[in-house]
Design an enzyme around this catalytic site. Structure first.
Site, mmCIF file in Angstrom:
data_model
loop_
_atom_site.group_PDB
_atom_site.id
_atom_site.type_symbol
_atom_site.label_atom_id
_atom_site.label_comp_id
_atom_site.label_asym_id
_atom_site.label_seq_id
_atom_site.Cartn_x
_atom_site.Cartn_y
_atom_site.Cartn_z
ATOM 1 N N LYS A 54 1.038 -3.993 1.548
ATOM 2 C CA LYS A 54 1.911 -4.426 2.611
ATOM 3 C C LYS A 54 2.063 -4.636 4.018
ATOM 4 C CE LYS A 54 2.227 -8.287 -1.189
ATOM 5 N NZ LYS A 54 3.140 -8.793 -1.909
ATOM 6 N N GLN A 98 8.974 -10.108 -3.748
ATOM 7 C CA GLN A 98 7.574 -9.932 -4.725
ATOM 8 C C GLN A 98 7.932 -10.650 -5.518
ATOM 9 O OE1 GLN A 98 5.270 -7.727 -3.384
ATOM 10 N NE2 GLN A 98 4.250 -7.914 -5.957
ATOM 11 N N ASP A 121 3.598 -17.503 0.801
ATOM 12 C CA ASP A 121 2.881 -17.255 -0.847
ATOM 13 C C ASP A 121 2.589 -18.370 -0.796
ATOM 14 O OD1 ASP A 121 2.170 -14.988 -1.390
ATOM 15 O OD2 ASP A 121 3.998 -14.361 -2.765
#
Ligand code: NDP
Length: 296
Positions: A54, A98, A121
């Site tokens: 990422k 994460q 997200d």
């Protein structure tokens, strides 16, 4: 005739290039640099790889990347304080924590602490609700990537029968909402569905998000259907490690009209959509028009 292979790797490269071009324009014309903050707690090896990828992709498209690596023992209060700081930081347009978090941390509490406008997200409960009610939201990256590939392949999706196998909060449910938003007739199947093969066989669009290696076989696919395989399963075959999807590729490709491979299908689109979401969040935060073709 075999199915058309939907090349997610090439599609993702195109999405990243479009994001990069938009980022360059933002910098030049507005002096704005979109920024993504990624928070990793602990040393989970798979998560470390994801976070590294990422970071590299964020830099590659010209965005600012802020990495926060915290020890596995980090307490909830410390993590929430970091999120509050990132929420307040104008250089940060997207925040990603994460997952999975170490067991002592409450993931729901942590995710819902993120400013929904920065929740790239799309897991914050506000974004889930907005998506469910057909309003502008931040959309989870994996289903967004699937939707982009489907729109590209079909043009309009209205009226098509879509079957989503899997009802998780991160893939199955948002995928179904997005397809409904594009006026598909949507069925969600799961582990308690009766006669799954018959249900799948009705699908013009079949999305497999199950987490079971090669479970969807050619006999379950309607001739000419588009098959999107979200699954990522590591198996061992002939003594070698192999990555396979939730779809039995060879038998399904013999029947389908189009299919995504594993690897090289949905996977590469997920990070590309994370970048697209960060750009969208940045444009919204600055009252600028959203990038075209990169949102739901
Ligand atoms: P979950 O385990 O959270 O959900 C799996 C879903 O599949 C559940 O709804 C479950 O039903 C259903 N299911 C399980 N067994 C069966 C069965 N025999 N018949 C029908 N349905 C079944 O998985 P995720 O949604 O998180 O992930 C799904 C797959 O996608 C995994 O392989 C994962 O690795 C992959 N993935 C890939 C990503 C990418 O970037 N390409 C990103 C995220 C995930 P029930 O609810 O009834 O238990």
């Amino acid at each position: 005739m075999g199915a058309k292979v939907i090349d997610g790797k090439a599609f993702a490269a195109d999405v990243r290039a479009r994001v990069a071009a938009h980022v360059a324009r933002l910098k030049e014309e507005q002096g704005i640099v979109p920024g993504l903050a990624v928070v990793l707690v602990g040393e989970d090896p798979a998560s470390q790889v994801y976070v590294r990828n990422k970071h590299a992709s964020t830099i590659e498209v010209g965005m600012a990347s802020f990495e926060h690596r915290l020890s596995a023992e980090t307490g909830e209060a410390e993590l929430l304080a970091l999120i509050d700081k990132l929420n307040a930081d104008p250089a940060v347009h997207g925040i990603l924590v994460q997952l999975p978090l170490p067991g002592h941390l409450n993931s729901e509490l942590v995710i819902n602490r993120i400013d929904p406008a920065k929740d790239v997200d799309g897991f914050h409960i506000s974004n889930v609700g907005l998506l469910g009610t057909g309003q502008k939201s931040m959309v989870p990256c994996t289903p967004l990537g699937c939707l982009m590939m489907l729109r590209d392949h079909h043009g309009k999706l209205a009226g098509l029968n879509a079957v989503v196998v899997g009802r998780s909060n991160i893939v199955g449910k948002p995928m179904a909402q997005l397809l409904l938003g594009d006026s598909c007739t949507v069925t969600i199947a799961h582990s308690r569905t009766k006669d799954l093969a018959e249900v799948c066989k009705r699908a013009d669009i079949l999305v497999a998000a199950v987490g079971r290696p090669e479970m969807i076989t050619g006999e379950m696919v309607k001739p000419g259907a588009t098959v999107i395989d979200v699954g990522i399963n590591r198996i061992e075959r002939d003594g070698k490690a192999k990555l396979v999807g939730d779809v039995h590729y060879d038998s399904a490709a013999a029947v389908a009209g189009a299919i995504t491979p594993v690897p090289g299908g949905v996977g590469p689109m997920t990070i590309a959509c994370l970048l697209a979401n960060t750009l969208t969040a940045c444009c919204r935060a600055n009252g600028l028009p959203e990038p075209e073709g990169l949102t739901a």
